[in-house]
Design a protein around this motif. Structure first.
Motif, short mmCIF file in Angstrom:
data_model
loop_
_atom_site.label_atom_id
_atom_site.label_comp_id
_atom_site.label_asym_id
_atom_site.label_seq_id
_atom_site.Cartn_x
_atom_site.Cartn_y
_atom_site.Cartn_z
N ALA A 79 0.84 -1.21 0.00
CA ALA A 79 0.00 0.00 0.00
C ALA A 79 0.87 1.26 0.00
CB ALA A 79 -0.93 -0.02 1.21
N ARG A 80 1.94 1.22 0.77
CA ARG A 80 2.85 2.39 0.81
C ARG A 80 3.52 2.60 -0.54
NH1 ARG A 80 4.88 3.63 5.99
NH2 ARG A 80 6.27 5.16 5.05
N LEU A 81 3.96 1.52 -1.16
CA LEU A 81 4.65 1.65 -2.46
C LEU A 81 3.70 2.17 -3.53
CD1 LEU A 81 6.85 -1.58 -2.41
CD2 LEU A 81 7.63 0.79 -2.21
N ILE A 82 2.46 1.74 -3.46
CA ILE A 82 1.45 2.21 -4.42
C ILE A 82 1.20 3.70 -4.25
CG2 ILE A 82 -1.06 2.08 -4.81
CD1 ILE A 82 -0.69 -0.99 -4.63
N GLY A 220 15.87 3.34 -7.73
CA GLY A 220 14.65 3.61 -6.98
C GLY A 220 14.88 3.85 -5.50
N ILE A 221 13.79 4.08 -4.77
CA ILE A 221 13.80 4.24 -3.31
C ILE A 221 14.74 5.38 -2.87
CG2 ILE A 221 13.95 2.99 -1.09
CD1 ILE A 221 11.78 1.88 -2.86
N GLY A 222 14.52 6.53 -3.52
CA GLY A 222 15.17 7.75 -3.05
C GLY A 222 16.57 8.00 -3.55
N ALA A 282 8.56 -5.84 7.22
CA ALA A 282 8.73 -4.94 8.36
C ALA A 282 9.95 -4.05 8.13
CB ALA A 282 8.88 -5.74 9.66
N ALA A 283 11.01 -4.63 7.58
CA ALA A 283 12.21 -3.85 7.27
C ALA A 283 11.90 -2.80 6.20
CB ALA A 283 13.34 -4.77 6.80
N LEU A 288 11.01 2.95 4.53
CA LEU A 288 10.18 4.04 3.99
C LEU A 288 9.88 5.08 5.07
CD1 LEU A 288 7.68 2.08 1.68
CD2 LEU A 288 9.91 3.06 1.10
N ASP A 289 9.61 4.62 6.30
CA ASP A 289 9.38 5.55 7.42
C ASP A 289 10.59 6.47 7.61
OD1 ASP A 289 6.90 4.60 8.03
OD2 ASP A 289 7.56 3.33 9.71
N ALA A 290 11.77 5.88 7.64
CA ALA A 290 12.98 6.68 7.88
C ALA A 290 13.26 7.63 6.72
CB ALA A 290 14.18 5.76 8.12
#
Ligand SMILES: *Cc1c(COP(=O)(O)O)cnc(C)c1O
Length: 393
Positions: A79-82, A220-222, A282-283, A288-290
């Motif tokens: 859901a977060r990735l979407i 990806g991912i920042g 969970a990782a 993504l939170d950080a």
């Protein structure tokens, strides 16, 4: 004594006992600035408290169940990735190769459902998509492919960043189904594509009914200062693949689909034992939170520009430095001649980098890198480059 390990890697003679932030320590207590982050994986650096806590807490509850059951961490990460990408659905797996393998399978299934039983996928020269048989066939490196034939068929390689070449390949092969590319090539030497090219390629794929599949495993991912490198071109792919940084060092891969590519797979058409387990998801959520709470995309953008500028001014006018390029904290320095030895010399000087495509020094530091740490990279690396270039080839 012969090694108990298969002879696959040429390793530098060092191992690390622990890390903190962008730093790693070896058994002798020597400290290294990690400007490679395990090839773009450890995006939060080492021993990040939020990531360590998420992994420890999840490990103490349950590590693995199965995709036979609901996995709430997997649903939450999807859901977060979407939300971040505007894609519509996610299939998890365990590596970049597997994510691309899933994308290739999806393209073939998509074609099959439309009566095309021999889907062709256009890929790019000097691309890198992985080491499984299909991803090797997609990869634009003869050296990586050689000796592993027969490889799966149905791949057409064209020059990178050349729209006419894609159009011509599609004209010549009516069974073309998809185009697969990195918007910023990693192993291929930190080679960017033009924004106008990407936008025109998006339009071409839509016109022809081809899936636009973007491999963001490294970019990806920042990494480039945006969640995904294609977002700099303001386009949305039909398929996107992720891996390296997504879980901060725990093995993960993901294939995201949208538009015509959504809903192609059905139960039984694809799957994996480990993919999307509670521990790794969970990782991924902690990563993504950080990235959000520590504003690390902005940091990658700002510190990346700073590092690139400092390298450019320190190396300005140095004969033998042919280019300094990249975006965010995905940077390359191209030299006029092969410079693989610099990885070893930098390591001896306390800096971890690597060299790709023989002549390109590659930096993929953790996204937590500060300006001061960036300056330390420059202070160690620039004299090494200058000394190397002053030597007789
Ligand atoms: C590293 C990489 C891969 C392969 O990922 P693995 O996890 O090594 O299988 C695929 N595509 C790109 C762009 C990569 O950088």
């Amino acid at each position: 004594m012969s090694s108990p390990l298969a002879n696959i890697y040429t390793r530098l003679p060092v191992s690390f006992t622990h890390g903190q932030g962008v730093w790693l320590w070896d058994a002798a207590g020597r400290k290294y600035l990690d400007a490679l982050a395990g090839i773009g994986v450890s995006c939060l650096g080492h021993a990040h408290p939020g990531l360590v806590a998420a992994i420890s807490e999840q490990a103490a509850r349950v590590i693995h169940t199965s995709n036979i059951y609901e996995v709430p961490q997997q649903t939450a990460l999807a859901a977060r990735l979407i939300e971040l990408s505007g894609m519509q659905e996610v299939a998890f797996n365990n590596s970049g190769s597997e994510a691309n393998e899933a994308a290739i399978k999806l393209a073939r299934y998509y074609a099959f459902q439309r009566g095309n039983k021999h889907a062709h996928i256009i890929t790019m020269d000097s691309s890198w998509h992985g080491r499984t048989l299909a991803t090797l066939a997609a990869t634009g490196s003869e050296k990586a492919r050689k000796g592993f034939e027969p490889l799966p068929s149905g791949f057409i390689q064209v020059p990178y960043n050349d729209l006419d070449a894609v159009r011509a390949a599609g004209d010549a092969e009516p069974r073309t189904t998809a185009v697969l590319l990195e918007v910023l090539q990693g192993e291929g030497g930190i080679r960017p594509s033009d924004i106008a090219y990407l936008q025109a390629l998006r339009r071409l794929c839509t016109e022809r009914g081809w899936l636009l599949m973007i491999d963001e495993v490294q970019s990806g991912i920042g990494r480039t200062g945006n969640w995904f490198a294609h977002q700099w071109a303001d386009i949305r792919p039909d398929v996107m693949t992720l891996a390296k940084g997504l879980a901060g060092g725990v093995p993960i891969g993901a294939m995201l689909a949208a538009g015509p590519a959504a809903g192609v797979f059905t139960p039984g058409s694809h799957g994996t034992t480990f993919g999307g387990g509670p521990l790794v998801c969970a990782a991924g959520l902690a990563v993504l939170d950080a990235l959000e709470s520590e504003k690390l995309l902005d940091n990658a953008h700002a510190v990346g520009n700073h590092l690139k500028d400092r390298l450019a001014s320190a190396l300005a006018g140095t004969p033998g430095v042919t280019d300094i390029r990249g975006r965010g904290l995905m940077l390359g320095i191209e030299l006029a001649r092969p410079c693989g030895v610099l990885a070893m010399r930098a390591m001896e000087a306390g800096l971890l980098i690597n060299v790709t495509r023989d002549r390109v020094i590659r930096m993929l530091p953790p996204l937590i890198l500060t300006r001061e740490e960036a300056d330390q990279i420059v202070a160690i690396l620039v004299p090494l480059i200058q000394q190397f270039l002053a030597e007789k080839p």
